[in-house]
Design an enzyme around this catalytic site. Structure first.
Site, PDB file in Angstrom:
ATOM      1  N   SER A  26       0.806  -1.229   0.000  1.00 50.02           N
ATOM      2  CA  SER A  26       0.000   0.000   0.000  1.00 50.02           C
ATOM      3  C   SER A  26       0.833   1.271   0.000  1.00 50.02           C
ATOM      4  O   SER A  26       0.296   2.374   0.066  1.00 50.02           O
ATOM      5  CB  SER A  26      -0.922   0.006   1.222  1.00 50.02           C
ATOM      6  N   HIS A 159     -38.889  24.399  -9.887  1.00 48.92           N
ATOM      7  CA  HIS A 159     -39.110  23.503 -11.039  1.00 48.92           C
ATOM      8  C   HIS A 159     -38.453  24.024 -12.309  1.00 48.92           C
ATOM      9  O   HIS A 159     -38.906  23.732 -13.419  1.00 48.92           O
ATOM     10  CB  HIS A 159     -40.612  23.297 -11.307  1.00 48.92           C
ATOM     11  N   SER A 280     -14.034  24.120 -27.575  1.00 47.98           N
ATOM     12  CA  SER A 280     -14.304  22.843 -28.215  1.00 47.98           C
ATOM     13  C   SER A 280     -13.222  22.599 -29.250  1.00 47.98           C
ATOM     14  O   SER A 280     -12.733  23.532 -29.892  1.00 47.98           O
ATOM     15  CB  SER A 280     -15.676  22.910 -28.892  1.00 47.98           C
ATOM     16  N   LYS A 286     -17.491  27.777 -29.440  1.00 49.72           N
ATOM     17  CA  LYS A 286     -17.887  27.301 -28.116  1.00 49.72           C
ATOM     18  C   LYS A 286     -17.003  27.803 -26.988  1.00 49.72           C
ATOM     19  O   LYS A 286     -15.786  27.867 -27.091  1.00 49.72           O
ATOM     20  CB  LYS A 286     -17.835  25.763 -28.094  1.00 49.72           C
ATOM     21  N   ASN A 288     -17.224  26.630 -23.069  1.00 51.36           N
ATOM     22  CA  ASN A 288     -18.005  25.736 -22.207  1.00 51.36           C
ATOM     23  C   ASN A 288     -17.674  25.931 -20.728  1.00 51.36           C
ATOM     24  O   ASN A 288     -16.530  26.174 -20.372  1.00 51.36           O
ATOM     25  CB  ASN A 288     -17.715  24.278 -22.591  1.00 51.36           C
ATOM     26  N   GLU A 293     -19.080  22.013 -14.668  1.00 48.27           N
ATOM     27  CA  GLU A 293     -19.458  20.628 -15.001  1.00 48.27           C
ATOM     28  C   GLU A 293     -18.579  19.640 -14.233  1.00 48.27           C
ATOM     29  O   GLU A 293     -19.044  18.601 -13.764  1.00 48.27           O
ATOM     30  CB  GLU A 293     -19.321  20.396 -16.506  1.00 48.27           C
ATOM     31  N   LYS A 328      -7.926   3.873   3.063  1.00 55.44           N
ATOM     32  CA  LYS A 328      -7.119   5.071   2.775  1.00 55.44           C
ATOM     33  C   LYS A 328      -7.464   5.733   1.435  1.00 55.44           C
ATOM     34  O   LYS A 328      -7.629   6.945   1.367  1.00 55.44           O
ATOM     35  CB  LYS A 328      -5.620   4.751   2.725  1.00 55.44           C
TER      36      LYS A 328
HETATM   37  N1  ARG Z   1      -0.949  -1.125   5.678  1.00 54.38           N
HETATM   38  C1  ARG Z   1      -1.795  -1.718   6.668  1.00 54.38           C
HETATM   39  C2  ARG Z   1      -3.082  -0.871   6.829  1.00 54.38           C
HETATM   40  O1  ARG Z   1      -3.064   0.283   6.500  1.00 54.38           O
HETATM   41  C3  ARG Z   1      -1.079  -1.852   7.923  1.00 54.38           C
HETATM   42  C4  ARG Z   1      -1.749  -2.680   8.961  1.00 54.38           C
HETATM   43  C5  ARG Z   1      -1.406  -4.050   8.857  1.00 54.38           C
HETATM   44  N2  ARG Z   1      -1.720  -4.693  10.085  1.00 54.38           N
HETATM   45  C6  ARG Z   1      -1.723  -6.006  10.167  1.00 54.38           C
HETATM   46  N3  ARG Z   1      -2.094  -6.511  11.301  1.00 54.38           N
HETATM   47  N4  ARG Z   1      -1.403  -6.738   9.125  1.00 54.38           N
HETATM   48  O2  ARG Z   1      -4.129  -1.353   7.257  1.00 54.38           O
END
Ligand code: ARG
Length: 461
Positions: A26, A159, A280, A286, A288, A293, A328
């Site tokens: 991550s 309306h 455009s 145009k 826009n 939007e 996240k």
């Molecule tokens: N990257 C993980 C998260 O944001 C870390 C937590 C991982 N915890 C675990 N017990 N494997 O959730």
């Protein structure tokens, strides 16, 4: 299989499959939390000094190591390698490489579960403060424009049909007051979520003596969380944050929708600055209203983020499950999105040209139908009868392809209006507007009251 050494490789014989790495790493998105992660570790380290796990000397080495990592990150120094799973483990690895074995002590009494929970809460609190500033800027702009254009009139719609005459400032102040509630929502959010997860460990609480109160204070939390399972499991703070951000996005989206309409040649009430429009690729004529939007479009994406998180958390078993790592991206995405749409809405309004002549010229006499009915009521006719009389005038006018004010005095009399001449003279758009000085109405006295309330609100923030 990857050969990278993991922090838990004491227990494992093989590395992770590449597909598992692709699924689970991550760092690419959670490095957004690096500042909060380092703040969290600095406060956690202090907690470990007070419980005797670290000496002052060790602590200060850890602090300068962490500060160096943050500074390098901000300066664009490449810090990460392929084996770094998330920002929390990556920072610890770099720290250990830089300050040696001592770096391995920072995770004492801490699990990534309470660490992530803490970092994420801090992240949301900090971003909420920044979003509040942008919301206040927009609110200020709305109030300033409302004051600047006092006295300008426009058709008010229900309306998407012309309904009653209003001051343009009354319309803009409707935006201000909606936004003021969005501001209150974020303030309430900050007031509710102020408990520190650190010290909760993985699920059952840290086994080290650890001064949670001091750590809480150092990070701007009010108190330690009262239950460790709750602290590592729940994502209601993130849900509430995304709900609040989605609501402000929907506020912006509704006004953006009006501004898109107003920019069309059918309305021509508004000309956005070139800087907030696009052309455009094919049609040279145009211009826009893409800014509006996109504000409308982005709000859909934010509601999607909220829905994604809600769906994610509702079935995750207690306490921590890896599903929760998926909290996240929706939050980070919505934070970035709401910031940019608030900024664009403010700048686009500040630089827009409002075409007041067009607004006034487009006003149809039928906007005064309610006022005629009210005048008849004042002359003693019951409201239902007055409504009927005016309705028949409007119907007759439509048949003759005229406005009801263009029917002759005789026709008005025949419909049941006594002294039509006087009434016709009285019946102007400003007359209609200024009859509505009830608190909250569109009249100029009411508007002054709205300005005062708005100023008091902004000063109270
Ligand atoms: N990257 C993980 C998260 O944001 C870390 C937590 C991982 N915890 C675990 N017990 N494997 O959730």
């Amino acid at each position: 299989m990857s050969n990278s050494k993991k922090m838990w490789d004491g227990r494992f014989e093989s590395g992770m499959a590449q597909s598992m790495i692709d699924l689970s790493f991550s760092l690419a998105f959670d490095q957004e939390l690096i500042e909060e992660d380092i703040q969290g570790s600095i406060a956690h380290g202090k907690g470990l000094v007070e419980s005797g796990v670290l000496t002052e000397e060790e602590y200060s080495q850890i602090v300068s190591g962490l500060q160096g990592i943050l500074a390098d990150y901000k300066n664009g120094v490449a810090l990460w390698n392929d084996g770094d799973e998330d920002v929390h483990m990556a920072v610890e690895r770099v720290l250990t490489e830089r300050i040696g074995q001592l770096g391995k002590k920072i995770h004492t009494g801490r699990s990534r579960n309470d660490q992530v929970s803490t970092d994420f809460k801090l992240y949301m609190r900090h971003r909420a403060e920044e979003i509040l500033v942008l919301e206040k800027n927009l609110a200020n702009t709305l109030l300033e424009l409302s004051k600047k254009y006092i006295g300008k009139i426009m058709p008010g719609y229900t309306h998407l049909q012309q309904a009653q005459p209003i001051y343009f400032s009354h319309y803009l102040m409707s935006f201000f007051f909606a936004l003021s509630r969005d501001i209150c929502r974020l303030k309430n959010f900050l007031a509710l979520h102020k408990e520190l997860p650190l010290g909760s460990g993985a699920i059952a609480g840290s086994a080290f003596p650890y001064r949670r109160k001091q750590v809480a204070k150092a990070l701007g939390f009010e108190a330690p969380s009262p239950n460790s399972i709750d602290a590592v499991s729940h994502r209601d703070m993130a849900l509430e944050f995304l709900a609040d951000l989605s609501i402000v996005a929907s506020t912006l989206s509704r006004y953006a929708e009006d501004f898109v309409n107003w920019s069309s040649s059918e309305f021509s009430f508004l000309t956005l600055h070139d800087a907030f429009s696009s052309g455009s690729s094919m049609m040279p004529q145009k211009k826009n209203p893409d800014s509006m939007e996109l504000i409308r479009g982005k709000s859909g994406r934010m509601i999607g983020n909220y829905t994604a998180l809600f769906t994610l958390v509702k079935g995750a078993p207690l306490s921590y499950s890896r599903d929760l790592q998926e909290d996240k991206e929706p939050v980070i995405d919505s934070v970035k999105t709401v910031k940019v749409i608030l900024q664009v809405m403010q700048e686009a309004l500040e630089t827009a040209t409002f075409n007041f002549d067009k607004m006034e010229n487009r006003m149809l006499p039928a906007l005064l139908a309610t006022d005629l009915a009210d005048l008849l009521v004042e002359s003693g006719i019951p409201f239902r009868d007055a409504h009927h009389i005016v309705g028949s005038l409007v119907g007759e006018a439509a048949k003759q392809k005229k406005e009801f004010t263009e029917l002759s005095d005789e026709e008005w009399e025949n419909a049941g209006v006594k002294s039509p001449k006087e009434i016709k003279e009285k019946l102007t758009f400003i007359y209609s507007i200024e009859r509505r000085n009830i608190e909250g109405g569109t009249g100029s006295k009411s508007l002054q009251g709205q300005f005062e309330k708005a100023e008091a609100f902004l000063n109270s923030l």
